[in-house]
Design a protein around this motif. Structure first.
Motif, PDB file in Angstrom:
ATOM      1  N   SER A  19       0.974  -1.394   0.076  1.00  0.00           N
ATOM      2  CA  SER A  19       0.051   0.009   0.071  1.00  0.00           C
ATOM      3  C   SER A  19       0.956   1.128  -0.004  1.00  0.00           C
ATOM      4  CB  SER A  19      -0.970  -0.155   1.133  1.00  0.00           C
ATOM      5  OG  SER A  19      -1.759  -1.094   1.221  1.00  0.00           O
ATOM      6  N   ALA A  20       0.455   2.116  -0.626  1.00  0.00           N
ATOM      7  CA  ALA A  20       1.194   3.334  -0.772  1.00  0.00           C
ATOM      8  C   ALA A  20       1.473   4.228   0.374  1.00  0.00           C
ATOM      9  CB  ALA A  20       0.882   4.275  -1.888  1.00  0.00           C
ATOM     10  N   SER A  21       2.468   4.694   0.548  1.00  0.00           N
ATOM     11  CA  SER A  21       2.665   5.570   1.887  1.00  0.00           C
ATOM     12  C   SER A  21       2.919   7.137   1.477  1.00  0.00           C
ATOM     13  CB  SER A  21       4.105   5.072   2.529  1.00  0.00           C
ATOM     14  OG  SER A  21       4.559   6.000   3.352  1.00  0.00           O
ATOM     15  N   SER A  22       2.176   7.904   2.018  1.00  0.00           N
ATOM     16  CA  SER A  22       2.222   9.518   1.332  1.00  0.00           C
ATOM     17  C   SER A  22       3.609   9.758   1.965  1.00  0.00           C
ATOM     18  CB  SER A  22       1.198  10.075   1.944  1.00  0.00           C
ATOM     19  OG  SER A  22       1.039  10.124   3.441  1.00  0.00           O
ATOM     20  N   SER A  23       4.297   9.244   2.777  1.00  0.00           N
ATOM     21  CA  SER A  23       5.545   9.821   3.420  1.00  0.00           C
ATOM     22  C   SER A  23       6.790   9.729   2.462  1.00  0.00           C
ATOM     23  CB  SER A  23       5.667   9.473   4.697  1.00  0.00           C
ATOM     24  OG  SER A  23       5.757   8.092   4.888  1.00  0.00           O
ATOM     25  N   PHE A  74       7.362  -9.995  -7.394  1.00  0.00           N
ATOM     26  CA  PHE A  74       6.814  -9.237  -6.274  1.00  0.00           C
ATOM     27  C   PHE A  74       5.576  -8.624  -7.107  1.00  0.00           C
ATOM     28  CE2 PHE A  74      10.682  -8.476  -3.598  1.00  0.00           C
ATOM     29  CZ  PHE A  74      10.776  -9.719  -3.137  1.00  0.00           C
ATOM     30  N   GLY A  75       4.451  -8.502  -6.208  1.00  0.00           N
ATOM     31  CA  GLY A  75       3.316  -7.974  -7.101  1.00  0.00           C
ATOM     32  C   GLY A  75       2.484  -7.218  -6.019  1.00  0.00           C
ATOM     33  N   ASP A  76       1.345  -6.631  -6.642  1.00  0.00           N
ATOM     34  CA  ASP A  76       0.467  -5.768  -5.930  1.00  0.00           C
ATOM     35  C   ASP A  76      -0.828  -5.511  -6.752  1.00  0.00           C
ATOM     36  OD1 ASP A  76      -0.803  -4.299  -3.968  1.00  0.00           O
ATOM     37  OD2 ASP A  76       1.087  -3.254  -3.616  1.00  0.00           O
ATOM     38  N   GLY A  77      -1.816  -4.836  -6.395  1.00  0.00           N
ATOM     39  CA  GLY A  77      -2.833  -4.597  -6.836  1.00  0.00           C
ATOM     40  C   GLY A  77      -2.645  -3.589  -7.980  1.00  0.00           C
ATOM     41  N   ALA A  78      -3.433  -3.433  -9.240  1.00  0.00           N
ATOM     42  CA  ALA A  78      -3.311  -2.693 -10.382  1.00  0.00           C
ATOM     43  C   ALA A  78      -3.112  -1.419  -9.833  1.00  0.00           C
ATOM     44  CB  ALA A  78      -4.528  -2.702 -11.343  1.00  0.00           C
ATOM     45  N   SER A  92      -4.521 -13.113 -11.994  1.00  0.00           N
ATOM     46  CA  SER A  92      -3.639 -12.821 -11.012  1.00  0.00           C
ATOM     47  C   SER A  92      -4.101 -11.803 -10.001  1.00  0.00           C
ATOM     48  CB  SER A  92      -2.266 -12.191 -11.478  1.00  0.00           C
ATOM     49  OG  SER A  92      -1.557 -11.943 -10.214  1.00  0.00           O
ATOM     50  N   ARG A  93      -4.254 -12.064  -8.827  1.00  0.00           N
ATOM     51  CA  ARG A  93      -4.921 -11.108  -7.810  1.00  0.00           C
ATOM     52  C   ARG A  93      -3.865  -9.746  -7.562  1.00  0.00           C
ATOM     53  NH1 ARG A  93      -4.931 -14.504  -2.538  1.00  0.00           N
ATOM     54  NH2 ARG A  93      -3.078 -15.271  -3.682  1.00  0.00           N
ATOM     55  N   PHE A  94      -2.769  -9.950  -8.102  1.00  0.00           N
ATOM     56  CA  PHE A  94      -1.700  -8.882  -8.215  1.00  0.00           C
ATOM     57  C   PHE A  94      -1.023  -8.861  -9.371  1.00  0.00           C
ATOM     58  CE2 PHE A  94      -2.035 -11.430  -4.042  1.00  0.00           C
ATOM     59  CZ  PHE A  94      -2.578 -10.434  -3.226  1.00  0.00           C
ATOM     60  N   PRO A  95      -1.604  -8.043 -10.395  1.00  0.00           N
ATOM     61  CA  PRO A  95      -1.302  -8.035 -11.630  1.00  0.00           C
ATOM     62  C   PRO A  95      -0.089  -6.979 -11.710  1.00  0.00           C
ATOM     63  CG  PRO A  95      -3.307  -6.779 -11.343  1.00  0.00           C
ATOM     64  CD  PRO A  95      -3.186  -7.690  -9.940  1.00  0.00           C
ATOM     65  N   ALA A  96       0.070  -5.794 -10.920  1.00  0.00           N
ATOM     66  CA  ALA A  96       1.044  -4.928 -10.884  1.00  0.00           C
ATOM     67  C   ALA A  96       2.327  -5.675 -10.563  1.00  0.00           C
ATOM     68  CB  ALA A  96       1.010  -3.642 -10.261  1.00  0.00           C
ATOM     69  N   ALA A 144       8.665  -1.993 -13.153  1.00  0.00           N
ATOM     70  CA  ALA A 144       7.475  -2.585 -12.967  1.00  0.00           C
ATOM     71  C   ALA A 144       6.183  -2.693 -14.155  1.00  0.00           C
ATOM     72  CB  ALA A 144       6.657  -1.690 -11.841  1.00  0.00           C
ATOM     73  N   ALA A 145       5.591  -3.700 -14.225  1.00  0.00           N
ATOM     74  CA  ALA A 145       4.571  -3.759 -15.241  1.00  0.00           C
ATOM     75  C   ALA A 145       3.281  -4.527 -15.039  1.00  0.00           C
ATOM     76  CB  ALA A 145       5.371  -4.253 -16.606  1.00  0.00           C
ATOM     77  N   MET A 146       2.436  -4.449 -16.006  1.00  0.00           N
ATOM     78  CA  MET A 146       1.074  -5.046 -15.654  1.00  0.00           C
ATOM     79  C   MET A 146       1.473  -6.651 -16.201  1.00  0.00           C
ATOM     80  SD  MET A 146      -0.780  -3.396 -13.997  1.00  0.00           S
ATOM     81  CE  MET A 146      -2.557  -4.331 -13.986  1.00  0.00           C
ATOM     82  N   SER A 147       1.032  -7.626 -15.260  1.00  0.00           N
ATOM     83  CA  SER A 147       0.806  -9.133 -15.662  1.00  0.00           C
ATOM     84  C   SER A 147       2.370  -9.709 -16.074  1.00  0.00           C
ATOM     85  CB  SER A 147      -0.237  -9.357 -16.603  1.00  0.00           C
ATOM     86  OG  SER A 147      -1.587  -8.962 -16.121  1.00  0.00           O
TER      87      SER A 147
END
Length: 163
Positions: free
Chosen positions: A5-9, A39-43, A94-98, A78-81
């Motif tokens: 999850s992104a951190s604004s800091s 490694f992956g994350d949400g789109a 994939s649940r984590f396409p990014a 970093a890229a999609m899928s």
């Protein structure tokens, strides 16, 4: 999977990218992250992941065991899928396409166990971009200098490794 999850800091490192970045996993997804070196994350996180440069310290944090693995380097952008079937279940996408392909310079990856709020790491480990100060603290916990990482000589003694 290795979700963040992104951190604004977040603070930029050299060259305008993130100084550090933490992906997260759990017991069920850690092995796949390590086996695939992916490694992956949400789109929605791809825009943050695009700040990962060759100079970014990348870490994997298992939030169930509180183990932090590192230090990793990106292999490409970093890229999609990159791998469509990574972390896919039941024939679904994939649940984590990014996604970000990673490597461990020197071949060994250590694990450091964080014991809560500040623990051995010195700050609460959370997913997403790291400020330069946080990336430096994590790197120091692993006993790795920036020079050692850049030179490909991350030593370490093999705690749960990729490679």
């Amino acid at each position: 999977a290795a979700s963040a999850s992104a951190s604004s800091s977040a603070s930029a490192g050299a060259g305008g990218g993130h100084a550090g970045y933490v992906f997260v996993c759990n017991r069920a997804t850690q092995g796949e992250c390590q086996r695939r070196r992916l490694f992956g994350d949400g789109a929605q996180m791809l825009r943050h992941m695009r700040g990962i440069t060759d100079a970014t310290d990348v870490f994997l944090y298992n939030f169930e065991t509180r183990a932090v693995f590192g230090v990793f380097r990106r292999v490409g952008d970093a890229a999609m899928s990159i791998e469509r079937d990574a972390w896919a279940r039941g024939g679904r996408a994939s649940r984590f396409p990014a996604q970000l392909r990673v490597t461990a310079p020197g071949g060994d990856v250590d694990a450091v166990f964080d014991n809560g709020k500040s623990g051995r790491v010195g700050f609460k480990v959370k997913a997403g971009p790291l400020a330069a100060r946080e990336a430096a603290k994590l790197r120091a916990v692993f006993g790795v200098s920036t020079t050692a990482i850049r030179g490909g000589g991350v030593g370490g003694g093999g705690g749960g490794g990729v490679g």
